[in-house]
Design a protein around this motif. Sequence first.
Motif, PDB file in Angstrom:
ATOM      1  N   UNK A  98       0.812  -1.170   0.063  1.00 13.53           N
ATOM      2  CA  UNK A  98       0.452   0.327   0.039  1.00 13.53           C
ATOM      3  C   UNK A  98       1.184   1.550  -0.493  1.00 13.53           C
ATOM      4  N   UNK A  99       1.924   1.076   0.998  1.00 18.96           N
ATOM      5  CA  UNK A  99       2.897   2.190   1.010  1.00 18.96           C
ATOM      6  C   UNK A  99       3.140   2.572  -0.493  1.00 18.96           C
ATOM      7  N   UNK A 100       3.963   1.628  -1.425  1.00 14.37           N
ATOM      8  CA  UNK A 100       4.378   1.657  -2.988  1.00 14.37           C
ATOM      9  C   UNK A 100       2.872   2.071  -3.803  1.00 14.37           C
ATOM     10  N   UNK A 101       2.568   2.322  -3.298  1.00 13.53           N
ATOM     11  CA  UNK A 101       1.228   1.871  -3.881  1.00 13.53           C
ATOM     12  C   UNK A 101       1.642   4.251  -4.029  1.00 13.53           C
ATOM     13  N   UNK A 102       1.428   5.205  -2.963  1.00 13.32           N
ATOM     14  CA  UNK A 102       1.634   6.156  -2.812  1.00 13.32           C
ATOM     15  C   UNK A 102       2.615   6.913  -3.560  1.00 13.32           C
ATOM     16  N   UNK A 103       3.910   6.446  -3.009  1.00 10.41           N
ATOM     17  CA  UNK A 103       5.866   6.775  -3.343  1.00 10.41           C
ATOM     18  C   UNK A 103       6.658   5.248  -3.212  1.00 10.41           C
ATOM     19  N   UNK A 104       7.301   4.629  -4.115  1.00 14.61           N
ATOM     20  CA  UNK A 104       8.237   4.162  -4.319  1.00 14.61           C
ATOM     21  C   UNK A 104       9.446   4.094  -3.966  1.00 14.61           C
ATOM     22  N   UNK A 105       9.182   3.913  -2.534  1.00 14.41           N
ATOM     23  CA  UNK A 105      11.233   4.229  -1.144  1.00 14.41           C
ATOM     24  C   UNK A 105      10.876   3.669   0.276  1.00 14.41           C
ATOM     25  N   UNK A 106      11.886   2.553   0.075  1.00 11.52           N
ATOM     26  CA  UNK A 106      11.639   2.478   1.572  1.00 11.52           C
ATOM     27  C   UNK A 106      10.943   3.490   2.620  1.00 11.52           C
ATOM     28  N   UNK A 107      10.159   3.845   3.530  1.00 11.70           N
ATOM     29  CA  UNK A 107       9.645   4.176   4.693  1.00 11.70           C
ATOM     30  C   UNK A 107      10.692   4.128   5.461  1.00 11.70           C
ATOM     31  N   UNK A 113      12.847   2.453  -5.149  1.00 11.55           N
ATOM     32  CA  UNK A 113      12.944   0.756  -6.012  1.00 11.55           C
ATOM     33  C   UNK A 113      12.016   1.942  -7.082  1.00 11.55           C
ATOM     34  N   UNK A 114      12.606   1.897  -8.374  1.00 12.75           N
ATOM     35  CA  UNK A 114      12.425   1.901 -10.006  1.00 12.75           C
ATOM     36  C   UNK A 114      12.813   3.252  -9.838  1.00 12.75           C
ATOM     37  N   UNK A 115      12.987   3.664 -11.233  1.00  9.87           N
ATOM     38  CA  UNK A 115      13.588   4.771 -11.376  1.00  9.87           C
ATOM     39  C   UNK A 115      12.072   6.339 -11.360  1.00  9.87           C
ATOM     40  N   UNK A 116      13.272   6.574 -10.497  1.00  9.79           N
ATOM     41  CA  UNK A 116      12.421   8.419 -10.430  1.00  9.79           C
ATOM     42  C   UNK A 116      12.739   9.325 -11.574  1.00  9.79           C
ATOM     43  N   UNK A 117      12.066  10.358 -11.728  1.00 11.98           N
ATOM     44  CA  UNK A 117      11.899  11.737 -12.568  1.00 11.98           C
ATOM     45  C   UNK A 117      11.655  11.940 -11.778  1.00 11.98           C
ATOM     46  N   UNK A 118      12.707  13.218 -12.371  1.00  7.49           N
ATOM     47  CA  UNK A 118      12.009  15.123 -11.530  1.00  7.49           C
ATOM     48  C   UNK A 118      11.744  15.641 -12.881  1.00  7.49           C
ATOM     49  N   UNK A 119      11.355  17.208 -11.822  1.00  9.33           N
ATOM     50  CA  UNK A 119      10.858  18.273 -12.980  1.00  9.33           C
ATOM     51  C   UNK A 119      11.804  19.115 -13.390  1.00  9.33           C
ATOM     52  N   UNK A 120      12.576  18.892 -13.412  1.00 10.66           N
ATOM     53  CA  UNK A 120      14.052  19.855 -14.301  1.00 10.66           C
ATOM     54  C   UNK A 120      14.150  19.617 -15.723  1.00 10.66           C
ATOM     55  N   UNK A 192      21.139  13.931 -13.480  1.00  7.19           N
ATOM     56  CA  UNK A 192      20.514  15.022 -14.932  1.00  7.19           C
ATOM     57  C   UNK A 192      19.891  14.425 -15.706  1.00  7.19           C
ATOM     58  N   UNK A 193      20.256  13.471 -16.229  1.00  7.99           N
ATOM     59  CA  UNK A 193      19.632  12.502 -17.544  1.00  7.99           C
ATOM     60  C   UNK A 193      18.033  12.086 -17.057  1.00  7.99           C
ATOM     61  N   UNK A 194      17.914  12.422 -15.717  1.00  8.77           N
ATOM     62  CA  UNK A 194      16.599  11.604 -14.819  1.00  8.77           C
ATOM     63  C   UNK A 194      15.717  13.337 -14.589  1.00  8.77           C
ATOM     64  N   UNK A 195      16.105  13.938 -14.534  1.00  5.61           N
ATOM     65  CA  UNK A 195      15.390  15.394 -14.625  1.00  5.61           C
ATOM     66  C   UNK A 195      15.789  15.528 -12.948  1.00  5.61           C
ATOM     67  N   UNK A 196      16.296  15.176 -12.760  1.00  5.02           N
ATOM     68  CA  UNK A 196      16.495  15.574 -10.447  1.00  5.02           C
ATOM     69  C   UNK A 196      17.661  16.107 -10.397  1.00  5.02           C
ATOM     70  N   UNK A 247      19.595   8.195  -1.959  1.00  7.40           N
ATOM     71  CA  UNK A 247      17.592   8.049  -1.272  1.00  7.40           C
ATOM     72  C   UNK A 247      16.997   8.656  -3.099  1.00  7.40           C
ATOM     73  N   UNK A 248      17.172   9.006  -4.117  1.00  2.37           N
ATOM     74  CA  UNK A 248      17.041   9.252  -5.174  1.00  2.37           C
ATOM     75  C   UNK A 248      16.517   7.531  -6.177  1.00  2.37           C
ATOM     76  N   UNK A 249      17.531   6.717  -5.700  1.00  2.06           N
ATOM     77  CA  UNK A 249      17.599   5.888  -6.352  1.00  2.06           C
ATOM     78  C   UNK A 249      18.957   5.919  -7.639  1.00  2.06           C
ATOM     79  N   UNK A 250      19.560   6.756  -7.890  1.00  2.00           N
ATOM     80  CA  UNK A 250      20.412   6.429  -7.980  1.00  2.00           C
ATOM     81  C   UNK A 250      22.089   6.428  -7.712  1.00  2.00           C
ATOM     82  N   UNK A 251      22.437   4.917  -7.766  1.00  2.00           N
ATOM     83  CA  UNK A 251      23.662   4.285  -7.402  1.00  2.00           C
ATOM     84  C   UNK A 251      24.293   4.266  -9.124  1.00  2.00           C
TER      85      UNK A 251
END
Length: 263
Positions: A98-107, A113-120, A192-196, A247-251
């Motif tokens: 249920x938490x991942x339906x709101x945001x795919x990250x560990x509370x 988890x997954x690929x985050x795309x920003x608003x850059x 930068x490629x993921x607009x973060x 934290x933003x999924x960039x490893x």
Amino acid sequence: MTKAVYFRSQVRETETTSTRTMNYRNLTSTGASGGKSSAPLNAFVNGQGRGSGAESAGVFGPDPCDQEDYCCICMDKIHWKKTLDKCQHSFCRECIDSAFQVKSCCPVCMTFYGELTGSQPRNGQMTVTRQPFGLPGYEDHGTIIINYSFSDGIQGPEHPSPGVSYTGTFREAYLPDSAEGNKVLRLLQRAFQQRLVFTVGTSATTGRSNTVIWNDIHHKTSSHGGSQCFGYPDPGYLLRVQEELRVKGITEEGVSEPAGRVH
């Protein structure tokens, strides 16, 4: 180092937007925890979960989130255990789904988890050059110079004021040309490629609204002056920025060698 200790020790290198809190308001007591109280979920929304400092380990005793059979979402014994593969934190299966339906990250640790795309804004460029001089604390290495440039544009639906114009920017940042510095460069290029790296908002430095600003990934915008001047020396900076990126999924997983120019 725990999340709470990390954030307490973090030094502000650049302007940043307000800290974003995960929104768990949609996880009701019946949906997320099968009839259990929704108070723990509201605690996450209000910044009172693990990492807030209010009840972290060493303040009021051991952190219950460190217990193997404890779910930090419903704050009860784990039922139908599910363990996240990257960070190895465990929760009730129904709670974390249920938490991942709101945001795919560990509370607990905020690992994404997954690929985050920003608003850059999409019209930006990131260019990289190298110079032979060393930075304070890295005198045996050269220097990586990163230039970010954004022209003026019109805000899209992901921005605060869609259809309104925004002001572009030019920023310069510095990294040591060491193995660790090049690792951070690769991660920043991926971000930068993921607009973060940037977004559109109000500048914390000038107060100007509708402008391109940093987006919670700290950069060294001066080569000297120490952390108080957003520069070097700052021995912990490279580790801190890697944690912000993680934290933003960039490893490092799937990250290629540094390029000279990124669009």
